[in-house]
Scaffold this active site. Structure first.
Site, short mmCIF file in Angstrom:
data_model
loop_
_atom_site.label_atom_id
_atom_site.label_comp_id
_atom_site.label_asym_id
_atom_site.label_seq_id
_atom_site.Cartn_x
_atom_site.Cartn_y
_atom_site.Cartn_z
CB CYS A 282 -0.90 0.16 1.22
SG CYS A 282 -1.76 -1.59 1.35
NE ARG B 184 4.67 1.55 -1.48
CZ ARG B 184 5.28 1.71 -0.49
NH1 ARG B 184 6.45 2.44 -0.54
NH2 ARG B 184 4.73 1.27 0.73
CD1 TRP C 249 -0.71 -4.96 -4.03
CD2 TRP C 249 -0.53 -6.24 -2.35
NE1 TRP C 249 -0.15 -6.22 -4.37
CE2 TRP C 249 -0.46 -7.16 -3.37
CE3 TRP C 249 -0.47 -7.08 -0.85
CZ2 TRP C 249 0.26 -8.47 -3.45
CZ3 TRP C 249 -0.10 -8.31 -1.09
CH2 TRP C 249 0.52 -9.09 -2.13
CG ASN D 161 0.54 1.83 4.00
OD1 ASN D 161 -0.55 1.88 3.25
ND2 ASN D 161 1.57 2.30 3.27
N GLY D 162 -0.41 -1.63 6.48
CA GLY D 162 -0.12 -2.87 7.51
C GLY D 162 -1.33 -3.57 7.66
CD GLU E 35 13.63 -20.74 -5.88
OE1 GLU E 35 12.76 -21.78 -6.81
OE2 GLU E 35 13.31 -19.66 -5.92
CE LYS F 136 14.82 -17.14 -8.20
NZ LYS F 136 13.50 -17.96 -7.92
CD GLU G 220 13.65 -18.05 -12.33
OE1 GLU G 220 12.34 -18.10 -12.68
OE2 GLU G 220 14.01 -17.53 -10.99
CG HIS H 180 22.36 -43.03 -9.16
ND1 HIS H 180 23.04 -44.12 -9.37
CD2 HIS H 180 22.24 -42.58 -7.77
CE1 HIS H 180 22.76 -44.74 -8.20
NE2 HIS H 180 22.34 -43.92 -7.39
CE LYS I 260 6.99 -11.57 -9.53
NZ LYS I 260 7.79 -12.60 -9.14
C1 G6P Z 1 6.79 -17.65 -13.49
C2 G6P Z 1 7.58 -16.68 -12.66
C3 G6P Z 1 8.19 -17.52 -11.50
C4 G6P Z 1 7.12 -18.23 -10.95
C5 G6P Z 1 6.14 -19.20 -11.62
C6 G6P Z 1 4.94 -19.53 -10.85
O1 G6P Z 1 7.58 -18.59 -14.35
O2 G6P Z 1 8.54 -16.43 -13.37
O3 G6P Z 1 8.97 -16.88 -10.69
O4 G6P Z 1 7.42 -19.17 -9.80
O5 G6P Z 1 5.73 -18.25 -12.86
O6 G6P Z 1 4.26 -18.37 -10.62
P1 G6P Z 1 3.36 -17.98 -9.63
O7 G6P Z 1 2.71 -16.71 -9.67
O8 G6P Z 1 2.03 -19.03 -9.85
O9 G6P Z 1 3.72 -18.41 -8.20
#
Ligand code: G6P
Length: 610
Positions: free
Chosen positions: A2, A27, A74, A100-101, A483, A487, A490, A506, A605
């Protein structure tokens, strides 16, 4: 998150507020609104959607006022619609608030206020606070005092602005856990949650601290603590530019979001983790409690990073709740005609709440009468709306394409679900308390890891030119390895793979030579020695080892080229702490390679197509 902006002075506040709200758009928000005091009346306009929608709604009607507040919301409590948008007002429409909060004890306060005759119209936690201020105003007849007294009864986090038709020469601001800054001008003052909204008017600012309440007029301001002690504040000058402010002074949104994790974890746990009872309270699952307690199978489905969080969930739920858990890629689930029974409970995990494959999996499960629950960040998103019930992770908007804080918050929420279900299905109170206590310390542990950023940056420099990376971990940290690798690939475009450490022999071991860095996630748990053996195997082949190990592990240096230290934690929650250095490592390698960290090539995203 927010956004807040307020104005008091000789100019017309409306264009200043609307411009301020536009500057806060980065934001992330889902509705916007303003309140002005004019001719002893409150004029309020608010609307779901963008600030431009609000501007069109207000139109060019000559509205003018020297006192006003504006907000971008938000959503946390209540859907993102016109009604729940801020500002909110009291019964007589004399006092308006933006906030906000999260007010944690809003349900208790709401009940009491309703018993005292207040009519509460919205589903927000915020509206409760303005009625509480109304109540205190009856006692004190002074807005500054009324706000202060009301805040003494509030648990949770807030940054608020309050105005009243009774005192049109005052703007009251208060902060606890949610930032506010006063912009000091010539015969005018502004307040905002973020200097971006006021930098075009003044660079002279006063930062409010937690527990402070300010009474601001056009020419002065007075600051007190909520306990009525006066505080003298220093005026400072802002030297950074607008773009830096938007990123909170960080170079990229991703780095900002990595550094927000001590706070986002708190937000996920706030009001839900019951440390002394060793369990969790999840209001969002109350309506499906019986289904959850009686099911004999849980399905977790998601995509990308959220799928990794689901994998962590499987380890936690199976070990502590003793219930079979299946984890599925949503994209696979939807097309393989999965066996789903009406007694099944499915959690769909999604940051955006809009991922097309996840949504399709949700619909598939629903069509077969399973109970479908959401673990979602974006309030009011399609997944949040279509699930039977769920828990929001409250991570705040995530702008960097590569997910960071949403991942750790998803795991935090899965930990809460595990504690809650575990305690209902045989987990002892003693063990529940130990786990809950450990979770409550998570924010501080993350803080300690973030302090090692320079060390991680130096490691990143050494490996910025490599072509491949391997990430290895076991148990709950196998998903952490996945993960970590995701990262890196990506945002740096280095090929990286995550594997269960024992699987290295393996296949991946064939790749190891002096050019192959291997990240081992190696906490001192029951299988520590076994992972150390895998590290020896890599060393014997001249591979380079980066170990993510416990702070007090004195053995690990002998088998590693670099060690990143993390605090000890229960193995189930290890992925939260262990993923932080991996996020930083990926980030610094990508920056060193000159990559566009916040918007990596080819990625989106929110993936709303198949
Ligand atoms: C896209 C984003 C990832 C995310 C995935 C799932 O590939 O780039 O960062 O993990 O979608 O998105 P979601 O919003 O469902 O967590």
């Amino acid at each position: 998150m927010c956004g807040i902006v307020g104005y008091i002075g000789k100019k017309n506040s409306l264009p200043i507020l609307l411009e301020g709200l536009k500057r806060l758009e980065y934001r992330g928000y889902d509705s916007a609104g303003i309140a002005l005091v004019r001719d002893q009346r409150l004029i309020i306009h608010k609307k779901a959607g963008k600030v431009s929608d609000l501007i069109s709604m207000i139109g060019n009607n000559g509205l003018s006022s020297e006192l006003g507040i504006g907000h971008t919301r938000w959503a946390t409590h209540g859907e993102p619609n016109d009604l729940n948008a801020h500002p909110h007002w009291d019964c007589k429409k004399e006092i308006a608030i933006i906030h906000n909060g999260i007010i944690e004890n809003y349900a208790t306060l709401k009940k009491k206020l309703q018993q005292d005759g207040h009519t509460i119209r919205t589903a927000t936690d915020t509206e409760v606070l303005v009625h509480l201020i109304e109540e205190m105003y009856k006692r004190s007849n002074d807005l500054f005092t009324a706000v202060r007294l009301a805040l003494l009864e509030v648990e949770g986090a807030y940054g608020i602005l309050v105005i009243s038709t009774k005192e049109p020469d005052k703007l009251i601001a208060a902060r606890k856990g949610s930032p506010l800054v006063i912009g000091v001008g010539e015969h005018e003052n502004l307040v905002a949650s973020d200097a971006a909204a006021l930098i075009h008017h003044t660079r002279q600012v006063v930062y409010l601290e937690d527990g402070e309440v300010a009474c601001i007029t056009a020419n002065s301001f007075v600051t007190k603590t909520t306990h009525d002690e006066e505080i003298i504040k220093q005026v400072e000058e802002i030297t950074i530019d607008l773009e830096q402010i938007e990123k909170g002074g960080y170079e990229h949104f991703m780095l900002k979001e990595i550094h927000e994790q001590p706070q986002s974890i708190c937000n996920a746990l706030r009001g839900r983790l019951l440390v002394n009872e060793g369990t969790a309270k999840l209001g969002g699952l109350e309506s499906v409690k019986d289904k959850l307690l009686n099911t004999d199978r849980i399905i977790l489905t998601a995509c990308g990073t959220s799928w990794h969080a689901a994998l962590v969930g499987k380890y936690m739920l199976e070990q502590l709740v003793r219930i079979p858990v299946e984890v599925d890629y949503a994209s696979e689930f939807r097309y393989r005609n999965p066996v789903i029974r009406p007694s099944d409970v499915m959690f769909v995990i999604s940051q955006s709440g809009e991922t097309a494959d996840t949504l399709a999996a949700l619909r598939e499960a629903k069509s077969k009468d399973a109970t479908v629950l959401g673990i979602v960040n974006v309030v009011g998103s399609t997944i949040a709306r279509e699930t039977d019930a769920g828990v929001y992770i409250h991570a705040g908007p995530e702008i960097g394409v590569a997910s960071t804080k949403a991942f750790t918050s998803q795991i935090a929420v899965l930990s809460l679900v595990t504690l809650f279900l575990g305690r209902q299905r045989g987990l002892s109170k003693e063990q529940g308390c130990l786990l809950a206590k450990d979770l409550s310390l998570m924010s501080e542990k993350i803080q300690r890891i973030l302090q090692q950023s320079d060390h991680i940056k130096a490691i990143a420099e050494e490996f910025k030119h490599v072509q491949n990376f391997l990430y290895l971990g076991r148990g709950c940290n196998f998903p952490t390895a996945l993960e970590g690798a995701l990262k890196l690939k990506e945002i740096s475009y280095i090929h990286a793979e995550g594997y269960p450490a024992a699987e290295m022999k393996h296949g991946p071991i064939a790749l190891i030579d002096e050019n192959m860095p291997v990240v081992f996630i190696v906490p001192q748990d029951a299988i520590y020695e076994k992972i150390v053996s895998n590290m020896q195997e890599v060393r014997a082949r001249r591979g380079k080892i980066i170990a993510v190990a416990n702070e007090d592990d004195n053995e690990i240096d002998h088998v590693s080229d670099h060690v990143i230290r993390v605090p000890r934690t229960y193995s189930y929650f290890g992925p939260i702490v262990n993923s932080i250095p991996l996020q930083l490592l990926a980030y610094y390698i990508a920056v060193a390679r000159g990559c566009n960290v916040d918007q990596p090539r080819n990625l989106a995203k929110s993936v709303t197509v198949e």
